[in-house]
Design a protein around this motif. Structure first.
Motif, PDB file in Angstrom:
ATOM      1  N   SER A   1      62.317   7.556  -7.283  1.00 38.16           N
ATOM      2  CA  SER A   1      61.725   6.626  -6.312  1.00 38.16           C
ATOM      3  C   SER A   1      60.358   6.150  -6.782  1.00 38.16           C
ATOM      4  N   GLY A   2      59.617   7.014  -7.470  1.00 41.42           N
ATOM      5  CA  GLY A   2      58.331   6.608  -8.035  1.00 41.42           C
ATOM      6  C   GLY A   2      58.494   5.567  -9.126  1.00 41.42           C
ATOM      7  N   LEU A   3      59.525   5.736  -9.946  1.00 40.59           N
ATOM      8  CA  LEU A   3      59.803   4.752 -10.989  1.00 40.59           C
ATOM      9  C   LEU A   3      60.285   3.438 -10.381  1.00 40.59           C
ATOM     10  N   ALA A   4      61.095   3.531  -9.340  1.00 43.52           N
ATOM     11  CA  ALA A   4      61.542   2.320  -8.639  1.00 43.52           C
ATOM     12  C   ALA A   4      60.358   1.605  -7.993  1.00 43.52           C
ATOM     13  N   ALA A   5      59.410   2.379  -7.495  1.00 40.82           N
ATOM     14  CA  ALA A   5      58.208   1.780  -6.907  1.00 40.82           C
ATOM     15  C   ALA A   5      57.426   1.006  -7.964  1.00 40.82           C
ATOM     16  N   ALA A   6      57.401   1.512  -9.187  1.00 39.28           N
ATOM     17  CA  ALA A   6      56.710   0.804 -10.271  1.00 39.28           C
ATOM     18  C   ALA A   6      57.394  -0.526 -10.576  1.00 39.28           C
ATOM     19  N   VAL A   7      58.714  -0.538 -10.555  1.00 43.64           N
ATOM     20  CA  VAL A   7      59.449  -1.790 -10.785  1.00 43.64           C
ATOM     21  C   VAL A   7      59.186  -2.767  -9.644  1.00 43.64           C
ATOM     22  N   ALA A   8      59.232  -2.266  -8.412  1.00 48.68           N
ATOM     23  CA  ALA A   8      58.959  -3.120  -7.246  1.00 48.68           C
ATOM     24  C   ALA A   8      57.528  -3.654  -7.294  1.00 48.68           C
ATOM     25  N   ALA A   9      56.585  -2.819  -7.741  1.00 43.63           N
ATOM     26  CA  ALA A   9      55.195  -3.264  -7.871  1.00 43.63           C
ATOM     27  C   ALA A   9      55.099  -4.394  -8.885  1.00 43.63           C
ATOM     28  N   GLY A  10      55.839  -4.276  -9.977  1.00 44.96           N
ATOM     29  CA  GLY A  10      55.856  -5.340 -10.977  1.00 44.96           C
ATOM     30  C   GLY A  10      56.378  -6.653 -10.410  1.00 44.96           C
ATOM     31  N   CYS A  11      57.414  -6.570  -9.583  1.00 43.86           N
ATOM     32  CA  CYS A  11      57.962  -7.779  -8.942  1.00 43.86           C
ATOM     33  C   CYS A  11      56.940  -8.405  -7.994  1.00 43.86           C
ATOM     34  N   CYS A  12      56.287  -7.575  -7.197  1.00 41.26           N
ATOM     35  CA  CYS A  12      55.256  -8.081  -6.281  1.00 41.26           C
ATOM     36  C   CYS A  12      54.100  -8.701  -7.058  1.00 41.26           C
ATOM     37  N   TRP A  13      53.755  -8.098  -8.183  1.00 43.48           N
ATOM     38  CA  TRP A  13      52.671  -8.614  -9.028  1.00 43.48           C
ATOM     39  C   TRP A  13      53.015 -10.014  -9.533  1.00 43.48           C
ATOM     40  N   MET A  14      54.254 -10.172 -10.003  1.00 42.89           N
ATOM     41  CA  MET A  14      54.669 -11.489 -10.501  1.00 42.89           C
ATOM     42  C   MET A  14      54.592 -12.547  -9.400  1.00 42.89           C
ATOM     43  N   LEU A  15      54.959 -12.167  -8.195  1.00 35.33           N
ATOM     44  CA  LEU A  15      54.885 -13.108  -7.076  1.00 35.33           C
ATOM     45  C   LEU A  15      53.434 -13.427  -6.724  1.00 35.33           C
ATOM     46  N   ALA A  16      52.577 -12.413  -6.766  1.00 39.59           N
ATOM     47  CA  ALA A  16      51.176 -12.613  -6.384  1.00 39.59           C
ATOM     48  C   ALA A  16      50.439 -13.512  -7.374  1.00 39.59           C
ATOM     49  N   ILE A  17      50.663 -13.310  -8.668  1.00 36.67           N
ATOM     50  CA  ILE A  17      49.864 -14.071  -9.639  1.00 36.67           C
ATOM     51  C   ILE A  17      50.345 -15.504  -9.828  1.00 36.67           C
ATOM     52  N   GLN A  18      51.475 -15.835  -9.221  1.00 39.04           N
ATOM     53  CA  GLN A  18      51.879 -17.244  -9.312  1.00 39.04           C
ATOM     54  C   GLN A  18      50.974 -18.124  -8.467  1.00 39.04           C
ATOM     55  N   ARG A  19      50.294 -17.529  -7.479  1.00 39.65           N
ATOM     56  CA  ARG A  19      49.416 -18.304  -6.597  1.00 39.65           C
ATOM     57  C   ARG A  19      47.937 -17.964  -6.753  1.00 39.65           C
ATOM     58  N   LEU A  20      47.649 -16.838  -7.373  1.00 35.00           N
ATOM     59  CA  LEU A  20      46.259 -16.383  -7.493  1.00 35.00           C
ATOM     60  C   LEU A  20      45.804 -16.458  -8.948  1.00 35.00           C
ATOM     61  N   ASP A  21      44.518 -16.664  -9.133  1.00 40.38           N
ATOM     62  CA  ASP A  21      43.942 -16.565 -10.471  1.00 40.38           C
ATOM     63  C   ASP A  21      44.064 -15.117 -10.936  1.00 40.38           C
ATOM     64  N   LEU A  22      44.476 -14.928 -12.160  1.00 41.58           N
ATOM     65  CA  LEU A  22      44.657 -13.586 -12.698  1.00 41.58           C
ATOM     66  C   LEU A  22      43.350 -12.798 -12.668  1.00 41.58           C
ATOM     67  N   GLY A  23      42.250 -13.459 -13.018  1.00 38.64           N
ATOM     68  CA  GLY A  23      40.951 -12.790 -13.025  1.00 38.64           C
ATOM     69  C   GLY A  23      40.527 -12.294 -11.651  1.00 38.64           C
ATOM     70  N   TYR A  24      40.988 -12.965 -10.619  1.00 40.37           N
ATOM     71  CA  TYR A  24      40.678 -12.547  -9.247  1.00 40.37           C
ATOM     72  C   TYR A  24      41.622 -11.427  -8.805  1.00 40.37           C
ATOM     73  N   ALA A  25      42.907 -11.613  -9.008  1.00 39.61           N
ATOM     74  CA  ALA A  25      43.899 -10.649  -8.537  1.00 39.61           C
ATOM     75  C   ALA A  25      43.773  -9.304  -9.249  1.00 39.61           C
ATOM     76  N   TYR A  26      43.520  -9.344 -10.548  1.00 38.46           N
ATOM     77  CA  TYR A  26      43.514  -8.112 -11.340  1.00 38.46           C
ATOM     78  C   TYR A  26      42.396  -7.159 -10.931  1.00 38.46           C
ATOM     79  N   VAL A  27      41.324  -7.700 -10.436  1.00 38.72           N
ATOM     80  CA  VAL A  27      40.205  -6.847 -10.011  1.00 38.72           C
ATOM     81  C   VAL A  27      40.648  -5.856  -8.932  1.00 38.72           C
TER      82      VAL A  27
END
Length: 122
Positions: A53-79
């Motif tokens: 489940s922890g590994l699945a959470a990492a995959v889900a986090a990656g998916c959420c990250w891809m969705l988030a950075i399509q609208r946000l500046d990377l320099g802002y989101a990554y902080v």
């Protein structure tokens, strides 16, 4: 910034922190296999539902990250991902009774201040 982007960043952070703490919690349980060498320990970890489940959470986090950075500046989101360096140690104190030194607490404080400064700089 849209509320969906904020929720996606929060999901990335939450899922990442969960994954780290879940895997650590199970590494404590499977400590006996560590003395037998790397393969028995890894086999025990990779067949543990909490670790999976922890590994699945990492995959889900990656998916959420891809969705988030399509609208946000990377320099802002990554902080905001720096907050994982705050939440994981605090979670380890609560869940595993790990000790956080004064220097670590100072570092955590600096991370929080840096994230706040960066977030308000927009």
């Amino acid at each position: 910034m849209r509320i969906s982007s904020i929720l996606q960043l929060a999901a990335v952070l939450s899922l990442s922190v969960y994954g780290q703490l879940a895997i650590k919690s199970r590494s404590i349980v499977h400590v006996a296999q560590r003395s037998e060498g790397g393969l028995p320990y890894l086999r025990a970890m990779f067949t543990d539902i909490v670790v999976l489940s922890g590994l699945a959470a990492a995959v889900a986090a990656g998916c959420c990250w891809m969705l988030a950075i399509q609208r946000l500046d990377l320099g802002y989101a990554y902080v905001f991902m720096a907050l994982s360096f705050v939440l994981v140690p605090l979670g380890s104190v609560v869940l595993f009774r790990e000790i956080v030194s004064v220097q670590q607490m100072a570092g955590i404080g600096l991370i929080v201040a840096g994230v706040a400064l960066s977030a308000t700089a927009r």
